[in-house]
Design an enzyme around this catalytic site. Sequence first.
Site, short mmCIF file in Angstrom:
data_model
loop_
_atom_site.label_atom_id
_atom_site.label_comp_id
_atom_site.label_asym_id
_atom_site.label_seq_id
_atom_site.Cartn_x
_atom_site.Cartn_y
_atom_site.Cartn_z
N LYS A 264 0.88 -1.18 0.00
CA LYS A 264 0.00 0.00 0.00
C LYS A 264 0.91 1.22 0.00
O LYS A 264 1.42 1.62 1.03
CB LYS A 264 -0.89 -0.01 1.25
CG LYS A 264 -2.25 0.64 1.09
CD LYS A 264 -2.21 2.13 0.82
CE LYS A 264 -1.88 2.94 2.04
NZ LYS A 264 -1.65 4.37 1.69
N CYS B 86 13.80 11.09 6.30
CA CYS B 86 13.70 10.84 7.74
C CYS B 86 15.04 11.04 8.45
O CYS B 86 15.09 11.26 9.64
CB CYS B 86 13.20 9.43 7.98
SG CYS B 86 14.26 8.21 7.19
N GLU C 138 9.55 16.81 14.87
CA GLU C 138 9.98 16.61 13.49
C GLU C 138 9.20 17.56 12.57
O GLU C 138 7.98 17.54 12.57
CB GLU C 138 9.72 15.16 13.06
CG GLU C 138 10.21 14.85 11.66
CD GLU C 138 9.81 13.46 11.19
OE1 GLU C 138 8.63 13.10 11.33
OE2 GLU C 138 10.67 12.75 10.65
P1 NAD Z 1 2.44 8.62 7.21
O1 NAD Z 1 2.65 7.85 8.45
O2 NAD Z 1 1.43 9.71 7.21
O3 NAD Z 1 1.99 7.66 6.03
C1 NAD Z 1 2.76 6.53 5.66
C2 NAD Z 1 1.85 5.48 5.08
O4 NAD Z 1 0.98 4.98 6.09
C3 NAD Z 1 0.97 5.97 3.93
O5 NAD Z 1 0.92 4.97 2.96
C4 NAD Z 1 -0.39 6.11 4.63
O6 NAD Z 1 -1.48 5.99 3.76
C5 NAD Z 1 -0.35 4.96 5.60
N1 NAD Z 1 -1.24 5.07 6.76
C6 NAD Z 1 -1.61 6.19 7.42
N2 NAD Z 1 -2.44 5.87 8.46
C7 NAD Z 1 -2.58 4.52 8.45
C8 NAD Z 1 -3.30 3.59 9.26
N3 NAD Z 1 -4.04 3.98 10.29
N4 NAD Z 1 -3.22 2.28 8.95
C9 NAD Z 1 -2.47 1.86 7.91
N5 NAD Z 1 -1.76 2.68 7.10
C10 NAD Z 1 -1.81 4.00 7.37
O7 NAD Z 1 3.87 9.14 6.78
P2 NAD Z 1 4.22 10.10 5.57
O8 NAD Z 1 3.68 11.46 5.92
O9 NAD Z 1 3.81 9.45 4.30
O10 NAD Z 1 5.83 10.11 5.60
C11 NAD Z 1 6.57 11.00 6.38
C12 NAD Z 1 7.02 10.36 7.67
O11 NAD Z 1 7.70 9.15 7.40
C13 NAD Z 1 7.98 11.19 8.47
O12 NAD Z 1 7.66 11.11 9.83
C14 NAD Z 1 9.32 10.51 8.22
O13 NAD Z 1 10.29 10.73 9.22
C15 NAD Z 1 8.92 9.09 8.15
N6 NAD Z 1 9.91 8.28 7.43
C16 NAD Z 1 10.73 7.45 8.14
C17 NAD Z 1 11.69 6.68 7.48
C18 NAD Z 1 12.65 5.77 8.22
O14 NAD Z 1 13.34 4.98 7.56
N7 NAD Z 1 12.74 5.82 9.52
C19 NAD Z 1 11.79 6.75 6.10
C20 NAD Z 1 10.93 7.62 5.41
C21 NAD Z 1 9.98 8.37 6.10
C1 6OH Z 2 14.01 8.07 5.06
O1 6OH Z 2 13.38 8.96 4.55
C2 6OH Z 2 15.07 7.35 4.41
C3 6OH Z 2 15.21 6.04 4.58
C4 6OH Z 2 16.22 5.34 3.91
C5 6OH Z 2 16.28 4.02 3.88
O2 6OH Z 2 15.37 3.24 4.43
C6 6OH Z 2 17.35 3.33 3.22
O3 6OH Z 2 17.31 2.09 3.18
O4 6OH Z 2 18.29 3.97 2.72
#
Ligand code: NAD
Ligand code: 6OH
Length: 496
Positions: free
Chosen positions: A188, A298, A400
């Site tokens: 998804k 992230c 964040e």
């Molecule tokens: P988000 O959590 O809003 O959405 C991520 C996904 O989750 C989307 O596909 C969304 O539709 C889905 N989703 C939302 N609510 C849900 C629920 N209740 N059940 C199931 N699925 C659900 O995140 P975003 O805004 O798309 O991305 C930004 C965030 O992601 C930031 O906080 C960023 O730091 C984090 N991030 C972390 C990493 C990492 O590797 N640690 C990598 C990339 C992004």
């Molecule tokens: C977050 O936005 C970046 C994540 C990066 C990875 O998960 C990766 O494997 O490099």
Amino acid sequence: MPEAAAKSPAVRVRELENFVDGEFVSGERLFDDINPADGTLIARVAEAGPEVVDAAVQAARRSLKGEWGHWGVRQRAAMLYKIAEGIEARFDEFVQAESADTGKPIALASRLDVPRAAANFRVFADLIKTASLEAFETETADGKQALNYAVRKPIGVVGIITPWNLPLLLTTWKVAPALACGNAVVVKPSEETPASATLLAEVMRDAGVPKGVFNLVHGFGEGSAGEHLVSHPGINAVTFTGESRTGAAIMKACAPGVKPVSFELGGKNPAIIFADCDREETVQQMSDAIFLNTGQVCLCAERVYVERPIYDWFVLAMKQKAESLNVGWPADKATNLGPLISATHREKVLSYFGAARELGATIVTGGGVPKFGDARDNGFYVQPTILTGLTEASRCVKEEIFGPVCHIAPFDKEEEAVAMANDTEYGLAASIWTNDLKRAHRVARRMNVGITWVNCWFLRDLRAPFGGVGLSGIGREGGVHSLNFYSELNNICIRL
Ligand code: NAD
Ligand code: 6OH
């Protein structure tokens, strides 16, 4: 992807469909996929309702009992290589799709997102072929022996939920090891960025991945495809990258079935810059660490701590660097920064700029919305922004923001920098900039994070553990850590 008529018969936009059991299928209703560079409509997307999600999970379950379930490691690894080649064969389409959905510069998608997607498949193909298993010779109480050895089995159907910032990179980072281990998946992608995952479904089909092994459902989170997927009793595990709050909701949905979860979540990452660093090189790399992908990584550094003797110099150098960045059309080769992902996200980022002002921060540069005088004014741009003068307790230093912004603060003692860096509920990535090797190692060990970079940032080896502590995640992926999450070990004990 089939063409479908939009509202007006004169205007035709693509329809992005779900991919279930080897076929593209429509959904309950259509939602818009918007280009964040100018607010135009890219495509209409078929939202998967509960029936489509159920069909995807059932197809995945059937595939485990069919041909795919009998494939050996070599056959699966060869297929992963074929998928990597399929991505490369359509490299430009992937780049265009990713750039249109996210607004990221074409140059960035070409150098980072799409090559990493292909690399994810090749690396996990190689890893699964060479992975070893644990074995122990055990002495029994009667002086005889037993042999313990563990064998790897697929965990089953894996639900994969991914965000919008690095859509293809992060989706394939999970799909590749899941397939390497013999699982079936239901993906998804984010509602903001559905296009590259849809192209990936075409690559899977054309590469000959058996029906039902890779399924794709489009839609939102709560009350939509995301929630339907993670609460479906037919999935065996969930891997998720996104916001910490969403992770909590997914954990709740997985609790009744005690489903394992792997979470890569948010960050509020510190960078510690010592006076003995290579100054020009550090400014150059910190520019990426703060502004890459318009700060929507992230791992980006939103808190920068600089040793006092070079603090003023560093703030000025970063200001000049930020002001030299080209904020522009994603297709323009000279563009360094595209827009933010959406109007809603821009509101959020601008609200932090507003809060910083109210709290008396110095806005060293940026802090607003650039004016272009063309269609980009309908997009979701913000200026690269540097803040100073806030207390460590302020919202902008604690939460964040996920935009092209950082706060820079001075420190005098190593101890003080370590304490400020660790004073957060997050714990994803830290970076340390120094030429003193002993200090680098000493400080790195004290970082309460999953990943510490020294004199570099976002330098990846896909075999290394990747993940966060605290609000930044649960578990580690990468290398053998991914193989361990996407498989179950069955320990066999033979009394000899
Ligand atoms: P988000 O959590 O809003 O959405 C991520 C996904 O989750 C989307 O596909 C969304 O539709 C889905 N989703 C939302 N609510 C849900 C629920 N209740 N059940 C199931 N699925 C659900 O995140 P975003 O805004 O798309 O991305 C930004 C965030 O992601 C930031 O906080 C960023 O730091 C984090 N991030 C972390 C990493 C990492 O590797 N640690 C990598 C990339 C992004
Ligand atoms: C977050 O936005 C970046 C994540 C990066 C990875 O998960 C990766 O494997 O490099």
